[in-house]
Motif scaffolding. Sequence first.
Motif, PDB file in Angstrom:
ATOM      1  N   LEU A  13       0.828  -1.207   0.000  1.00  0.00           N
ATOM      2  CA  LEU A  13       0.000   0.000   0.000  1.00  0.00           C
ATOM      3  C   LEU A  13       0.865   1.261   0.000  1.00  0.00           C
ATOM      4  O   LEU A  13       0.567   2.234  -0.705  1.00  0.00           O
ATOM      5  CB  LEU A  13      -0.926  -0.007   1.218  1.00  0.00           C
ATOM      6  N   ALA A  14       1.932   1.243   0.800  1.00  0.00           N
ATOM      7  CA  ALA A  14       2.829   2.404   0.838  1.00  0.00           C
ATOM      8  C   ALA A  14       3.513   2.598  -0.512  1.00  0.00           C
ATOM      9  O   ALA A  14       3.636   3.731  -1.009  1.00  0.00           O
ATOM     10  CB  ALA A  14       3.867   2.211   1.938  1.00  0.00           C
ATOM     11  N   ARG A  15       3.949   1.491  -1.115  1.00  0.00           N
ATOM     12  CA  ARG A  15       4.599   1.582  -2.422  1.00  0.00           C
ATOM     13  C   ARG A  15       3.624   2.102  -3.471  1.00  0.00           C
ATOM     14  O   ARG A  15       3.987   2.882  -4.359  1.00  0.00           O
ATOM     15  CB  ARG A  15       5.131   0.206  -2.807  1.00  0.00           C
ATOM     16  N   ASN A  16       2.371   1.691  -3.360  1.00  0.00           N
ATOM     17  CA  ASN A  16       1.346   2.177  -4.275  1.00  0.00           C
ATOM     18  C   ASN A  16       1.173   3.691  -4.144  1.00  0.00           C
ATOM     19  O   ASN A  16       1.095   4.414  -5.141  1.00  0.00           O
ATOM     20  CB  ASN A  16       0.030   1.469  -3.976  1.00  0.00           C
ATOM     21  N   ALA A  22       4.624   9.957  -7.157  1.00  0.00           N
ATOM     22  CA  ALA A  22       5.688  10.222  -8.129  1.00  0.00           C
ATOM     23  C   ALA A  22       5.109  10.568  -9.496  1.00  0.00           C
ATOM     24  O   ALA A  22       5.637  11.437 -10.207  1.00  0.00           O
ATOM     25  CB  ALA A  22       6.603   9.003  -8.232  1.00  0.00           C
ATOM     26  N   THR A  23       4.019   9.899  -9.866  1.00  0.00           N
ATOM     27  CA  THR A  23       3.381  10.215 -11.148  1.00  0.00           C
ATOM     28  C   THR A  23       2.835  11.638 -11.153  1.00  0.00           C
ATOM     29  O   THR A  23       2.996  12.391 -12.126  1.00  0.00           O
ATOM     30  CB  THR A  23       2.247   9.217 -11.437  1.00  0.00           C
ATOM     31  N   VAL A  24       2.185  12.010 -10.052  1.00  0.00           N
ATOM     32  CA  VAL A  24       1.660  13.381  -9.947  1.00  0.00           C
ATOM     33  C   VAL A  24       2.805  14.394  -9.977  1.00  0.00           C
ATOM     34  O   VAL A  24       2.716  15.441 -10.641  1.00  0.00           O
ATOM     35  CB  VAL A  24       0.829  13.527  -8.658  1.00  0.00           C
ATOM     36  N   THR A  45      16.737  17.006 -11.506  1.00  0.00           N
ATOM     37  CA  THR A  45      17.455  16.387 -10.378  1.00  0.00           C
ATOM     38  C   THR A  45      16.590  15.323  -9.706  1.00  0.00           C
ATOM     39  O   THR A  45      17.043  14.197  -9.442  1.00  0.00           O
ATOM     40  CB  THR A  45      17.855  17.462  -9.356  1.00  0.00           C
ATOM     41  N   GLY A  46      15.336  15.679  -9.416  1.00  0.00           N
ATOM     42  CA  GLY A  46      14.436  14.699  -8.810  1.00  0.00           C
ATOM     43  C   GLY A  46      14.194  13.507  -9.717  1.00  0.00           C
ATOM     44  O   GLY A  46      14.132  12.354  -9.255  1.00  0.00           O
ATOM     45  N   THR A  47      14.091  13.770 -11.009  1.00  0.00           N
ATOM     46  CA  THR A  47      13.858  12.677 -11.957  1.00  0.00           C
ATOM     47  C   THR A  47      15.056  11.744 -12.030  1.00  0.00           C
ATOM     48  O   THR A  47      14.904  10.514 -12.088  1.00  0.00           O
ATOM     49  CB  THR A  47      13.547  13.255 -13.349  1.00  0.00           C
ATOM     50  N   PRO A  77       9.121   4.733 -16.855  1.00  0.00           N
ATOM     51  CA  PRO A  77       8.538   6.004 -16.389  1.00  0.00           C
ATOM     52  C   PRO A  77       9.574   7.083 -16.107  1.00  0.00           C
ATOM     53  O   PRO A  77       9.436   8.225 -16.573  1.00  0.00           O
ATOM     54  CB  PRO A  77       7.788   5.595 -15.109  1.00  0.00           C
ATOM     55  N   SER A  78      10.611   6.748 -15.341  1.00  0.00           N
ATOM     56  CA  SER A  78      11.564   7.785 -14.927  1.00  0.00           C
ATOM     57  C   SER A  78      12.431   8.264 -16.088  1.00  0.00           C
ATOM     58  O   SER A  78      12.651   9.477 -16.262  1.00  0.00           O
ATOM     59  CB  SER A  78      12.445   7.264 -13.788  1.00  0.00           C
ATOM     60  N   TRP A  79      12.932   7.342 -16.901  1.00  0.00           N
ATOM     61  CA  TRP A  79      13.812   7.762 -17.991  1.00  0.00           C
ATOM     62  C   TRP A  79      13.040   8.456 -19.111  1.00  0.00           C
ATOM     63  O   TRP A  79      13.567   9.382 -19.751  1.00  0.00           O
ATOM     64  CB  TRP A  79      14.592   6.566 -18.532  1.00  0.00           C
TER      65      TRP A  79
END
Length: 283
Positions: A13-16, A22-24, A45-47, A77-79
């Motif tokens: 649940l926490a990971r969800n 992170a998406t927002v 930097t955050g990405t 997602p991140s890259w």
Amino acid sequence: MTRLGPLRGPIALARNAVGRAATVAGTGALAAGTFAPDAYATSITGTIVCAGWATLWSATLPRTPVGNTATALYLAPSWSLAGLLTAQHFVPGVDWWWQLLADAAWTVGVWKARPARSARVLVGREKSLTPTAIEESKEILAQDTVQGGPQHPMAAYWAQRVAIEDGAAPHTVLEQIVRTGPESMTAVIRSTLPGKPVPKIDLLELSAAINWPEDDIAITPVPRQGAGVRRLVIGQAPEQAMDLNTAWEKHIAPKGMPGTVITQIRTVDIPDPEEEGAKELRA
């Protein structure tokens, strides 16, 4: 969308929640990059931090086709966000609405597809979506459905007085209840613990719990079923109300063939001698 299973734990649940946040945040970074180019340094930097974590996690996966697919999904997602932010900042002349359209496509894709979770499912690291967890979930949902529906009065009484923790038959339910006479019935006792047998039931305790003479209570195996179910017979049913299996269990097996059960019944037509004789006379 790959949803968490019913057996999800607090870590899942926490990971969800972190994934959604992170998406927002990525959507906000893309919007900021469209209208405030100076925010690029903070956003990238955050990405990069997120991309670095994704790369480290992916490095733990086996180098197999499944592992490689999971790696690509987890890194996507991140890259891809880093690529969009960089393109926004360094590629001149792109209208703002095209940038927002690309931002929206990234957000919808990540929000709906959940590529990181799909990667964990592929390699068996999403515990609530492993085959075993899914089977357990089905059993839990089936039990909830049974418990949520209307209950036979005897089943409700069994749940309240017999199946309790210190009762005569803990972790069991009473099903397939059939009244076989004015003061008799049959039912099936089923264990509620997946893969566990019906516990050994002391007839004396059961007699006290249901207020019935122990001599009129019988618990026997169910033909062609495992130890997770047992047949309960209470009272003396009239012979005409008994089926052959019950009559055998109550009257024949205890006296003449202890421990036996009927597993199959075959009917055979027996010719009537009088009819045969009449046919011969007519011939």
